[in-house]
Design an enzyme around this catalytic site. Structure first.
Site, short mmCIF file in Angstrom:
data_model
loop_
_atom_site.label_atom_id
_atom_site.label_comp_id
_atom_site.label_asym_id
_atom_site.label_seq_id
_atom_site.Cartn_x
_atom_site.Cartn_y
_atom_site.Cartn_z
CG HIS A 33 31.06 40.22 41.31
ND1 HIS A 33 31.35 40.71 42.34
CD2 HIS A 33 29.92 40.83 40.51
CE1 HIS A 33 30.20 41.59 42.55
NE2 HIS A 33 29.37 41.73 41.75
N GLY A 57 35.44 43.94 39.23
CA GLY A 57 37.13 44.03 38.56
C GLY A 57 37.12 43.58 37.32
CB VAL A 85 40.81 39.55 36.71
CG1 VAL A 85 41.18 37.98 36.62
CG2 VAL A 85 42.18 40.16 35.99
CD GLU A 126 26.03 43.42 47.82
OE1 GLU A 126 25.24 43.76 47.11
OE2 GLU A 126 26.95 42.47 47.04
CB SER A 147 50.96 40.29 40.00
OG SER A 147 51.85 41.18 38.98
CB SER A 148 54.52 39.26 35.87
OG SER A 148 54.22 40.62 35.80
CB CYS A 149 54.97 42.65 40.31
SG CYS A 149 53.90 42.10 41.52
CE1 TYR A 157 48.69 43.96 44.22
CE2 TYR A 157 50.46 43.58 42.55
CZ TYR A 157 49.11 43.57 42.95
OH TYR A 157 48.33 43.11 42.00
CE LYS A 202 47.88 40.17 43.89
NZ LYS A 202 46.69 39.50 43.98
CB THR A 233 51.73 38.67 31.46
OG1 THR A 233 52.59 39.63 30.94
CG2 THR A 233 50.85 38.49 30.31
CG LEU A 287 45.89 40.41 33.00
CD1 LEU A 287 45.00 40.23 34.17
CD2 LEU A 287 45.81 39.52 32.01
CG HIS A 315 48.34 48.72 34.44
ND1 HIS A 315 47.33 47.82 34.89
CD2 HIS A 315 49.31 48.84 35.20
CE1 HIS A 315 47.76 47.49 36.08
NE2 HIS A 315 48.83 48.01 36.34
CG ASP A 367 63.66 53.20 27.47
OD1 ASP A 367 62.51 53.64 27.05
OD2 ASP A 367 64.46 52.84 26.72
N1 LIG Z 1 45.18 44.39 35.80
C1 LIG Z 1 46.37 43.56 35.36
O1 LIG Z 1 47.01 43.91 34.31
C2 LIG Z 1 46.81 42.38 36.17
C3 LIG Z 1 47.94 41.82 35.85
C4 LIG Z 1 48.62 40.92 36.40
C5 LIG Z 1 47.60 40.37 37.88
N2 LIG Z 1 46.58 41.03 38.21
C6 LIG Z 1 45.83 40.38 39.31
O2 LIG Z 1 44.53 39.98 39.02
C7 LIG Z 1 43.47 40.29 40.17
C8 LIG Z 1 42.41 41.22 39.65
O3 LIG Z 1 43.02 42.40 39.23
P1 LIG Z 1 42.12 43.58 38.50
O4 LIG Z 1 42.95 43.91 37.39
O5 LIG Z 1 40.65 42.62 38.05
O6 LIG Z 1 41.71 44.51 39.67
P2 LIG Z 1 40.62 45.46 39.76
O7 LIG Z 1 39.96 45.68 38.29
O8 LIG Z 1 41.03 46.54 40.51
O9 LIG Z 1 39.59 44.52 40.72
C9 LIG Z 1 39.77 44.19 41.90
C10 LIG Z 1 38.56 44.11 42.75
O10 LIG Z 1 38.56 43.66 44.10
C11 LIG Z 1 37.68 44.47 44.67
N3 LIG Z 1 38.39 44.75 45.87
C12 LIG Z 1 39.38 45.21 46.32
N4 LIG Z 1 39.66 45.28 47.78
C13 LIG Z 1 38.44 44.66 48.21
C14 LIG Z 1 38.20 44.51 49.53
N5 LIG Z 1 38.59 44.75 50.80
N6 LIG Z 1 37.06 43.83 49.68
C15 LIG Z 1 36.12 43.47 48.54
N7 LIG Z 1 36.50 43.59 47.33
C16 LIG Z 1 37.76 44.19 47.16
C17 LIG Z 1 37.76 45.49 43.94
O11 LIG Z 1 36.62 46.31 44.48
P3 LIG Z 1 36.45 48.17 44.72
O12 LIG Z 1 36.87 48.46 43.23
O13 LIG Z 1 35.06 48.29 44.90
O14 LIG Z 1 37.52 48.28 45.55
C18 LIG Z 1 37.50 45.21 42.76
O15 LIG Z 1 36.28 44.96 42.13
C19 LIG Z 1 44.44 41.02 41.10
O16 LIG Z 1 44.74 39.92 42.21
C20 LIG Z 1 45.71 41.46 40.38
O17 LIG Z 1 46.93 41.26 41.29
C21 LIG Z 1 46.08 42.17 37.41
#
Ligand SMILES: NC(=O)c1ccc[n+]([C@@H]2O[C@H](COP(=O)([O-])OP(=O)(O)OC[C@H]3O[C@@H](n4cnc5c(N)ncnc54)[C@H](OP(=O)(O)O)[C@@H]3O)[C@@H](O)[C@H]2O)c1
Length: 321
Positions: free
Chosen positions: A11, A13, A15, A40, A109-111, A138, A142, A170, A172, A185, A284
């Site tokens: 929560h 992060g 997303v 926690e 994720s799109s990857c 990664y 996924k 895609t 974000l 990114h 590129d």
């Molecule tokens: N950002 C993008 O462009 C994008 C694109 C496609 C898909 N996604 C997907 O969307 C999802 C969320 O991405 P996001 O961009 O929101 O990432 P983010 O901002 O890095 O948030 C991820 C969250 O997960 C927590 N976390 C990581 N490891 C953990 C663990 N072992 N225990 C508890 N909490 C943990 C992190 O806490 P800490 O920071 O404290 O470690 C952070 O709050 C992911 O699955 C990602 O693949 C994101």
């Protein structure tokens, strides 16, 4: 019906925080949302996850916690990316099942798609080729997350009403993004660079590559809205548009833009008046990457926030961070 108890994993992060905003905006009471910070509750710790679920007994789960990073981080720490993501998913999905959670949404994720997938990438491109090598570990994690959801549905859908779904966003951007100078990114990296150039009165900003590759971007609050939308779809409707072994749903904005266009939009948002130069001697990457979101569109959802509108909020968020 009793009140839902919704666990949003991740929560803090980008997303996860947007999903909490979306739920609150829909009128879900704060008291119905359960969260734990990483400090926690470490989701790689199976026992701790089981104890958390047994104590809190959530009724729905949004799994937006993951080890996330750019190409550099994925290349440098491949073991962390595959190991931690496999554990987080396996622990949360299994504990959800053991504690009678019927509704869960997994964020992928799109990857996951093959490096050479036809564009736009359709859901049925999954497992038709090998992913991009730089983030393969990664991507494999996924893909395993999608297959965990599907396998629990197939084994326990009839008997226990398990209904675990997956969404594949895609690229974000938006509030809560990572603006780290080396490890971010495209959009957050350019927001920082144009802002710093503006403050320093720099005459120009140089960007790697020709600027011609096309990429798709989605504002994170749109992603959160899509996540809640997919989670709330009636099962019969969801089942009509998916199949048990191909149940994931792409989430894109539907439009892609060139790197030149996105750079110009960011420069305008930030107020950078200098030159934008493209260094064509640098690589590129893929010429085009965009998702086919027609499955989600057919289910009745469309992105709402345009690039300029989203960038304006993202820039304010960068300034406040
Ligand atoms: N950002 C993008 O462009 C994008 C694109 C496609 C898909 N996604 C997907 O969307 C999802 C969320 O991405 P996001 O961009 O929101 O990432 P983010 O901002 O890095 O948030 C991820 C969250 O997960 C927590 N976390 C990581 N490891 C953990 C663990 N072992 N225990 C508890 N909490 C943990 C992190 O806490 P800490 O920071 O404290 O470690 C952070 O709050 C992911 O699955 C990602 O693949 C994101």
């Amino acid at each position: 019906m009793t009140n839902p108890k919704i666990y949003v994993a991740g929560h803090r992060g980008m997303v996860g925080s947007a999903i909490v905003r979306q739920l609150l905006a829909q009128g879900v009471a704060q008291s119905c949302i359960v969260t734990r910070t990483h400090a926690e509750l470490d989701l790689t710790n199976q026992l701790a996850v089981q104890q958390f679920f047994a104590k809190e007994k959530p009724t729905e789960v949004y799994l937006a916690a993951a080890k996330v990073g750019g190409i550099h981080a994925n290349n440098t720490y491949p073991a962390d990316f595959i190991y931690q993501n496999l554990l987080i998913q396996a622990n949360v999905i299994e504990a959800a099942f053991q504690n009678d959670v019927q509704k869960l949404l997994f964020l992928g994720s799109s990857c996951i798609y093959p490096r050479m997938a036809q564009q736009p990438m359709r859901e049925d491109a999954l497992l038709t080729g090998t992913p991009e090598p730089t983030n393969e570990p990664y991507a494999i994690a996924k893909i395993a997350g999608i297959k965990l959801c599907e396998s629990f549905n197939r084994q326990y859908g009839q008997s226990y009403g398990v209904d675990y779904r997956s969404v594949m966003p895609t690229n974000l951007y938006g509030p809560g993004d990572n603006y780290h100078p080396e490890n971010s990114h495209v959009i957050p990296a350019l927001i920082r660079r144009f802002h710093e150039a503006k403050v320093a009165n720099a005459p120009s900003v140089a960007i790697w590559g020709t600027g011609t590759p096309r990429r798709e971007f989605l504002y994170v609050d749109d992603m959160a809205a899509a996540s809640v939308y997919v989670m709330q779809l009636p099962k019969a409707v969801f089942d009509q548009h998916t199949s048990p072994m191909q149940s994931h749903i792409n989430v894109g904005s539907g439009a892609d833009v060139t790197i030149v266009e996105v750079a110009q939009a960011i420069a305008q948002t930030v107020g950078f008046k200098g030159q934008i130069e493209f260094d064509a001697t640098k690589p590129d990457g893929a010429p085009r990457k965009w998702m086919d979101s027609s499955r989600l569109n057919a289910l009745g959802w469309q992105a709402k926030v345009g690039l300029h509108e989203g960038l304006a909020v993202a820039y304010q968020n960068f300034l406040a961070a």
